[in-house]
Design a protein around this motif. Structure first.
Motif, PDB file in Angstrom:
ATOM      1  N   ASN A 232       0.738  -1.082  -0.125  1.00 30.88           N
ATOM      2  CA  ASN A 232       0.194  -0.148  -0.089  1.00 30.88           C
ATOM      3  C   ASN A 232       0.692   1.352   0.053  1.00 30.88           C
ATOM      4  O   ASN A 232       1.829   1.364   0.814  1.00 30.88           O
ATOM      5  CB  ASN A 232      -0.885   0.053   1.211  1.00 30.88           C
ATOM      6  CG  ASN A 232      -1.933  -1.336   1.064  1.00 30.88           C
ATOM      7  OD1 ASN A 232      -2.306  -1.556   0.214  1.00 30.88           O
ATOM      8  ND2 ASN A 232      -2.266  -1.575   2.486  1.00 30.88           N
ATOM      9  N   GLU A 233       0.505   2.116  -0.802  1.00 33.31           N
ATOM     10  CA  GLU A 233       1.569   3.104  -0.968  1.00 33.31           C
ATOM     11  C   GLU A 233       1.855   4.170   0.034  1.00 33.31           C
ATOM     12  O   GLU A 233       2.861   4.545   0.475  1.00 33.31           O
ATOM     13  CB  GLU A 233       0.957   4.090  -2.183  1.00 33.31           C
ATOM     14  CG  GLU A 233       1.484   3.571  -3.471  1.00 33.31           C
ATOM     15  CD  GLU A 233       1.099   4.725  -4.773  1.00 33.31           C
ATOM     16  OE1 GLU A 233       2.254   5.431  -4.962  1.00 33.31           O
ATOM     17  OE2 GLU A 233      -0.107   4.906  -5.116  1.00 33.31           O
ATOM     18  N   GLU A 235       1.173   3.226   3.367  1.00 33.37           N
ATOM     19  CA  GLU A 235       2.039   2.607   4.437  1.00 33.37           C
ATOM     20  C   GLU A 235       3.331   2.565   4.037  1.00 33.37           C
ATOM     21  O   GLU A 235       4.315   2.661   4.843  1.00 33.37           O
ATOM     22  CB  GLU A 235       1.298   1.108   4.489  1.00 33.37           C
ATOM     23  CG  GLU A 235      -0.072   1.229   5.256  1.00 33.37           C
ATOM     24  CD  GLU A 235      -0.638  -0.023   5.442  1.00 33.37           C
ATOM     25  OE1 GLU A 235       0.006  -0.941   6.138  1.00 33.37           O
ATOM     26  OE2 GLU A 235      -1.863  -0.572   4.793  1.00 33.37           O
ATOM     27  N   GLU A 406      -6.455   7.860  -0.220  1.00 38.47           N
ATOM     28  CA  GLU A 406      -7.298   6.629  -0.106  1.00 38.47           C
ATOM     29  C   GLU A 406      -8.774   7.043   0.416  1.00 38.47           C
ATOM     30  O   GLU A 406      -9.672   6.326   0.183  1.00 38.47           O
ATOM     31  CB  GLU A 406      -6.561   6.047   0.901  1.00 38.47           C
ATOM     32  CG  GLU A 406      -6.806   4.416   0.864  1.00 38.47           C
ATOM     33  CD  GLU A 406      -5.876   3.783   1.955  1.00 38.47           C
ATOM     34  OE1 GLU A 406      -6.417   2.707   2.753  1.00 38.47           O
ATOM     35  OE2 GLU A 406      -4.772   3.811   1.897  1.00 38.47           O
TER      36      GLU A 406
END
Length: 634
Positions: A232-233, A235, A406
């Motif tokens: 996930n970008e 994270e 997100e």
């Protein structure tokens, strides 16, 4: 509270009648309100003698105005009418003192009296808000009341009340009221009195419930294992910024977390919602008083745009954060970061994943509902089509930007992340476009509005010919400046420009003047008073970020803590000293987040010093049952 438009409803603002004391009641049939007379939401705010009464012509506005005109006191602002039943004092305006007010449940042996406030619960006819009316006459078998926002009909000639309710007095002396609506409930009545006989008990809260406690997760050998999903970008960006899978930067603290009671949690929810309303009242007040607005040190060229933003985009706020100090001596707000996304990801995502990785199940995650609340706020906003997310090439800004992306995508809104401004340019039509030729219409930014103001001030100094209002400098094919994007009339920015006012610390003395001695506020002044000096004080620049240029001074005039920074030239405000609690080696600050102005979650920030700064760590915060704090078990 909104009611269905009835055929015999009088148009908005029509005089319905006069309650005892000559207090006028008006129709609040909003469907008939004139757009020319009320062109903006702030037009509905009603002040009397400089004191905020409420929104025209809501039930709360009438009750507060009746009290003020007939009694000389007012009750504190509330988010919903039913919350009046929880108040236990009113403020006497002349003496600026507190008078006791008690709640008596429907069926109480203490009967209502003329001037009591009759309170309905939320739900049914009164939707989510409840209702309040003023008692005008009391009989054994009936009760007469005056009110607004119920029916909107003109009262018959010579009548000083709006409705009559059936009452029953029992042989035991209990007084019961029947509600006119089958789906609504009368909670009871509020009376200003020194006699609390038969009153609803005032809950005595154990002060220990507002004390944070430190805990440690069990060491199961998981400290060296990765626990954030770098696929996930956001994270992955967080891991890069933090140099590893960790919530806090200090190695020895990887297992540490803090807990707070559910009672404190509920108080934080109420405080956040109430304070947001207070800050909005103060913002409106400032914008209505030019001399006061001067104290905010904002460029005059920008003021028309700020006012326009307030009028048009009051409900376009997505993210904001309150900073609180909680201790057994009380709960106080330090300030309102109304233009900040800082710590949102840590609260909404990181601390929850930390707890799952280390097996912490005690209580509930303080940020568990934050992501969903942000998604809901975006869904209700006017943002459509494509939202450009702008940030600097900074590790922390990067993961904040990706986290907000997100939330937008979860709301079904398309996004594009842009680092810096090099890929943007002016097109031939005077619009700003991205590298793919898409026009910027909606923008979420990581930069504070104050960053743009610095650039504008430089332009003003360089070009004395600039006229009001400030307008971007169009140069076809050229890269726009920061101010060209953020102050462009064709681009809607999140957060809106008006957030400059509540985020400016000059709002704090204004709040104190409007709501003196409010239990959540600290005394704050534009000038250092002898009263503040006697108890210790904090000096803060009216415009500053990340805890810079703050000085803490005790009652002996000794500097006990201070920070440096780039805001030394700014004017100062002076706030009563209310130090953060020190728990297990750290000074601890509780932050609450809003989504669209409503409480959405909490987080914790800690520091070895008494001042929280941009380098202060986040730690996990859990809300636990009261018994786990007090040690009392049933």
């Amino acid at each position: 509270m909104t009611h269905i438009h009835l055929p015999d409803s009088a148009p908005f603002g029509t005089l319905l009648g006069y309650a005892p004391g000559g207090v006028a009641a008006y129709s609040s049939d909003y469907e008939t309100a004139s757009d020319s007379e009320y062109p903006k939401r702030s037009s509905y705010r009603h002040y009397l003698d400089g004191i905020y009464m409420g929104y025209k012509w809501q039930c709360v506005e009438f009750a507060r105005r009746w009290m003020y005109l007939n009694k000389g006191y007012i009750f504190d602002d509330v988010a919903m009418a039913y919350e009046i039943f929880n108040l236990r004092s009113v403020r006497d305006i002349a003496s600026n003192s507190r008078l006791p007010m008690f709640a008596f449940a429907n069926g109480s042996k203490r009967h209502p009296e003329p001037g009591s406030l009759l309170i309905w619960a939320e739900g049914g006819e009164f939707e989510e808000t409840g209702h309040v009316a003023v008692v005008t006459e009391v009989f054994a078998d009936k009760l007469r009341i005056a009110e607004q926002n119920e029916g909107h009909q003109i009262w018959p000639d010579g009548r000083s009340y709006s409705r009559e309710l059936i009452a029953t007095t029992t042989e035991e002396g209990e007084y019961w009221l029947q509600c006119s609506y089958n789906d609504a409930t009368i909670l009871g009545w509020m009376t200003q009195t020194d006699n609390d006989q038969h009153a609803e008990p005032t809950e005595i809260i154990d002060k220990q419930l507002f004390c944070l406690q430190s805990r440690r997760a069990k060491d199961r050998g998981r400290s060296t294992k990765s626990w954030l999903n770098v696929a996930n970008e956001d994270e992955a960006a967080y891991v890069k910024a933090m140099h590893g899978h960790k919530l806090t930067s200090v190695g020895e603290d990887q297992l540490r977390y803090y807990v707070l009671s559910e009672t404190a949690h509920e108080s934080l929810i109420r405080a956040t919602n109430e304070l947001h309303a207070l800050f909005m009242h103060a913002t409106d007040f400032v914008l209505e008083h030019p001399k006061l607005l001067e104290k905010f040190n904002l460029p005059a060229l920008l003021l028309p745009k700020i006012r326009q933003s307030w009028d048009n985009r009051l409900n376009e706020l997505i993210t904001s954060r309150f900073d609180f100090a909680l201790a057994d001596t009380g709960m106080k707000v330090y300030e309102y970061n109304c233009d900040s996304a800082s710590c949102y990801m840590e609260s909404a995502k990181i601390q929850g994943k930390w707890a799952r990785h280390y097996g912490v199940t005690e209580g509930q995650d303080s940020g568990k509902e934050l992501f969903a609340a942000l998604v809901k706020a975006w869904s209700k906003s006017n943002a459509r089509e494509l939202v450009h997310i702008l940030h600097d090439d900074d590790p922390e800004e990067r993961y904040h930007a990706l986290f907000i992306q997100e939330t937008l995508q979860a709301a079904g809104i398309k996004t594009r992340v842009i680092v810096g401004f090099d890929s943007l340019q002016w097109n031939e039509n005077g619009h700003i476009i991205d590298a793919q030729g898409k026009v910027l219409t909606w923008v979420w930014k990581t930069w504070s509005w104050e960053t743009a103001l610095d650039e504008i001030r430089c332009q003003i100094e360089a070009d004395a010919r600039l006229t009001e209002p400030f307008e971007p400098r169009f140069k076809q094919g050229k890269t726009p400046r920061l101010a060209d994007v953020l102050l462009n009339q064709h681009i809607m920015i999140f957060e809106p420009l008006w957030t400059l006012i509540p985020s400016n610390k000059a709002i704090l003395p204004v709040l104190w003047s409007l709501f003196p001695n409010h239990p959540l506020l600290l005394q704050t002044e534009f000038e250092l008073s002898t009263e503040l000096q006697a108890g210790g004080y904090v000096s803060k620049p009216i415009v500053g970020r990340c805890g810079a240029n703050i000085q803490l001074v005790n009652q002996d005039n000794d500097i006990i803590e201070q920070t440096c920074g780039k805001f030394t030239a700014q004017d100062q405000i002076y706030q009563a000293l209310f130090p953060l609690p020190r728990v297990d080696g750290y000074y601890v600050q509780v932050c609450t987040f809003t989504a669209a102005g409503k409480y959405a979650g909490s987080c914790l920030r800690v520091d070895p010093s008494m001042i929280i700064s941009k380098d202060s760590d986040c730690m996990a915060l859990r809300f636990v049952d009261d018994e786990q704090i007090t040690g009392q078990h049933n």
